[in-house]
Each structure stands twice: as C-alpha cells, then as structure tokens.
Design an enzyme around this catalytic site. Structure first.
Site, PDB file in Angstrom:
ATOM      1  N   GLU A 182      -5.617 -29.125  22.181  1.00 16.67           N
ATOM      2  CA  GLU A 182      -6.075 -27.752  21.945  1.00 16.67           C
ATOM      3  C   GLU A 182      -6.598 -27.208  23.265  1.00 16.67           C
ATOM      4  O   GLU A 182      -7.363 -27.875  23.947  1.00 16.67           O
ATOM      5  CB  GLU A 182      -7.195 -27.736  20.886  1.00 16.67           C
ATOM      6  N   GLU A 187     -12.870 -17.663  24.604  1.00 18.12           N
ATOM      7  CA  GLU A 187     -13.751 -18.030  23.498  1.00 18.12           C
ATOM      8  C   GLU A 187     -15.205 -17.800  23.883  1.00 18.12           C
ATOM      9  O   GLU A 187     -15.607 -18.029  25.017  1.00 18.12           O
ATOM     10  CB  GLU A 187     -13.553 -19.503  23.099  1.00 18.12           C
TER      11      GLU A 187
END
Ligand SMILES: *[C@@H]1O[C@H](CO)[C@@H](O)[C@H](O)[C@H]1NC(C)=O
Ligand SMILES: *[C@@H]1O[C@H](CO)[C@@H](O)[C@H](O)[C@H]1NC(C)=O
Ligand SMILES: *[C@@H]1O[C@H](CO)[C@@H](O)[C@H](O)[C@H]1NC(C)=O
Length: 321
Positions: free
Chosen positions: A139, A144
């Site tokens: 991932e 973010e």
C-alpha cells in the site's frame, strides 16, 4: 512483475541501474479527465475498513445526490453537506470511495488536483493498493492527512520484512517510522512527513491545489509534490502530455529505496483509490488534540454545513508506464 525485473536485469542492466538514480522516460497509458473518471473508476459502496463515521454510496446514488459531478474538464467527489445524522444512526455521513479498474506495477501517476477535502473530522486519501491482497500486495498512501492538520504524509504499508533506511534517502520530507510492516507500531507504516505547508488541507486549497506524482519502479518508490504556486513545476507535469521524464523532476518529497525492502516482492499490481472518510482509526483517534470542537462523531453528525469544502476536485489523472 517478476518477469519484468528479470528482463530488466538481463537486457537493460545499465539503463535500469541508472534509472534508480536519475529517473526515466515513461509514455502515457491512461489520460483520465472529466467524465472519463466514470470509465476509469468504480464506486465502492463498502463498509469503511477503518471504522469511519461514513456511508460510502454507489455511483448512481452519488450522482443523484450530486456527491459526484463531472464536466468535460473537471471531476468532483464530495461528502454530503446538507444532512444532520442521528446519533443513533448505524451509518455515518454519505461519502464516496472510488477505485481504478486498471492496476499498475511500474508506473508514474500524476494527479492534477485543484482542491482536496477539508474540515474537522475529515480524513481524505489518494492511495494505491491491491484490496484482494492486503497487505502482501503493498500500500502506498500518496495524499493523506486528518482534521486539516499539518502537512501531507506519504506512507508505505507492507507485509513483514520491508524497512526503510534511517539515512541516505534523497528527499525533502522527514522520515517517521522506518518499519513498513502493518503488524507493528499499530500499522503506522513507514511514513514521510512532507513538511511543506501547501501540501495538505486548507493551505493546499488556498493556493489552488497542485500536482502530486508517484514514480514506482522495481527498485524504488518516489512521491513528488508541487504547489500550483511553485516556480519549479516540470514542464511535462504541467503539460500532461504524451510522456514524462522523471530525471528532470528534481528531489522527491518522499523516497523509498530498496536497500532493506525488495520493492518488486512487496508490491504487486495496485489500483488507485480515492476516498474520503470521517473520524475512524486516524482522524477520530487524534481528534481530541486537534483543536476541533466537540467530539469527532458528534461534530460530523450534527454539522453538515461544516463539510461544504469536503470535496476533491481533479483536473486530470495521467498514468504513464
Ligand atoms: C481511506 O484511505 C486510507 C488511506 O490511507 C486507508 O488506510 C483507509 O483504509 C481508507 N479508508 C477507507 C478504507 O475507506
Ligand atoms: C452539482 O455540483 C456541481 C459542482 O459543484 C455544481 O456546479 C452544480 O450546480 C451542482 N448541481 C446541483 C443540481 O446542485
Ligand atoms: C491482487 O491480488 C490477487 C490475490 O492475491 C491476485 O490474484 C491478483 O493478481 C492481484 N492483482 C494484481 C493486479 O496484481
């Protein structure tokens, strides 16, 4: 992917070795603009794996509620900003999560983004993974952050055995934890704090957004960021044309080398995912110290108008391979 690295090793040894230092030239494979987002992405109406105060809706619902909107040259994804949610509701605020139909191994993706979701309780993300093979397929969190706080955080999450070195990484950001293993440090992953104010939240939006890009090879993963106001945005990034040459892109904000992590082994074909959740494992956990009012879930439930700016606006996503 193993096949690719073998070919790389046998035939293109010199250019592959150089590419880990100097970057390389890639050709456009997907040019995603405006209504084209509906062809390239699927809406995922799934329960939030991170326990957010959210209700991911399907494409038809999102379009009927205008939570997604596309014209010839813009694409918008947003959360509901009109509905008060009852405390007793088992689901939270309507929002969206989309995933590309295509998966990518070695690639460059350039995200030309005008606006990202902001507001107390928001947790937006632009990231890559293989949802059928997590964490073994890896991932990469490209964009973010939570609660409008701080700057962007770029993070890898992997199976055990992938670590980042403490020194020797050519990047402008600051390394956080070094072990990418999801089973340690509460799944913090190996993160890099970008540290530039315009890289996240209200400041990003005030500057008219900017460009994020990922370059993933078999030997490294780099993430780049340029504010709309920056004077050093590479011409091929601005142009969004038929090819890009990452050797002209300068220093990445985050660099993940293969010194203690076999990138080709820990990452498989990943889809791009764009999601907006509320509270949950990260935004909720740090809400009390964020300077935001009330408690996260109560605030998100009771204050729809606080989420008028909780939207993504993309000009394009260009993928190069
Ligand atoms: C949204 O994105 C973040 C990316 O970091 C991910 O960890 C989280 O699981 C996502 N929330 C959900 C699943 O929708
Ligand atoms: C839907 O959203 C778009 C983009 O924000 C806006 O221009 C349009 O007026 C909205 N449509 C409706 C029916 O509210
Ligand atoms: C994603 O993971 C599944 C399950 O391991 C695997 O079958 C599939 O090939 C992977 N997808 C890609 C694109 O690598």
């Amino acid at each position: 992917m193993k096949g690719t690295s073998r070919i790389c090793a046998r035939i293109f040894t010199l250019s592959c070795a150089l590419s880990s230092v100097l970057g390389a030239t890639y050709s456009l494979s997907d040019n995603i603009v405006g209504t084209g987002f509906y062809n390239s992405f699927n809406f995922e109406a799934i329960p939030d794996p991170t326990a957010g105060r959210v209700n991911y809706v399907d494409q038809a619902t999102a379009q009927s509620l205008n939570l997604t909107f596309a014209s010839a040259d813009t694409f918008i994804l947003r959360a509901d900003d009109t509905t008060v949610i009852s405390d007793s509701s088992s689901v939270g605020r309507n929002s969206v999560r989309i995933r590309t139909n295509n998966a990518y191994t070695t690639h460059v993706a350039v995200f030309d983004m005008v606006h990202m979701p902001q507001g107390c309780g928001t947790w937006p993300a632009v990231w890559e993974t293989n949802e059928s093979n997590w964490p073994a397929g890896g991932e990469v969190d490209i964009v973010e952050g939570v609660n409008d706080q701080g700057t962007d955080q770029v993070t890898l999450h992997t199976s055990p055995g992938c670590e980042m070195p403490a020194t020797g990484r050519t990047m402008t950001g600051t390394a956080l934890d070094l072990d990418c293993d999801t089973s340690v440090n509460g799944n913090a992953g190996c993160g890099v704090s970008v540290g530039q104010a315009p890289s996240f939240g209200p400041t990003f939006n005030a500057d008219g957004g900017g460009w994020y890009a990922i370059e993933r090879t078999t030997t490294f993963i780099n993430v780049f960021f340029w504010s709309r106001q920056a004077t050093n945005v590479p011409a091929d990034v601005v142009a969004g044309g038929s090819s890009v040459d990452t050797s002209n892109w300068g220093t990445p904000v985050a660099n993940f080398p293969n010194t203690d992590c076999n990138i080709a082994e820990f990452f498989d074909g990943n889809n791009i995912i764009i999601n907006l959740t509320f509270c949950g494992d990260w935004a909720g956990a740090v809400y009390a110290t964020s300077g935001c009012p009330s408690t996260c879930e109560s605030y998100v439930d009771a204050n729809p108008t606080a989420f008028v700016d909780a939207y993504f606006q993309f000009t394009s996503i260009n993928i190069y391979t």
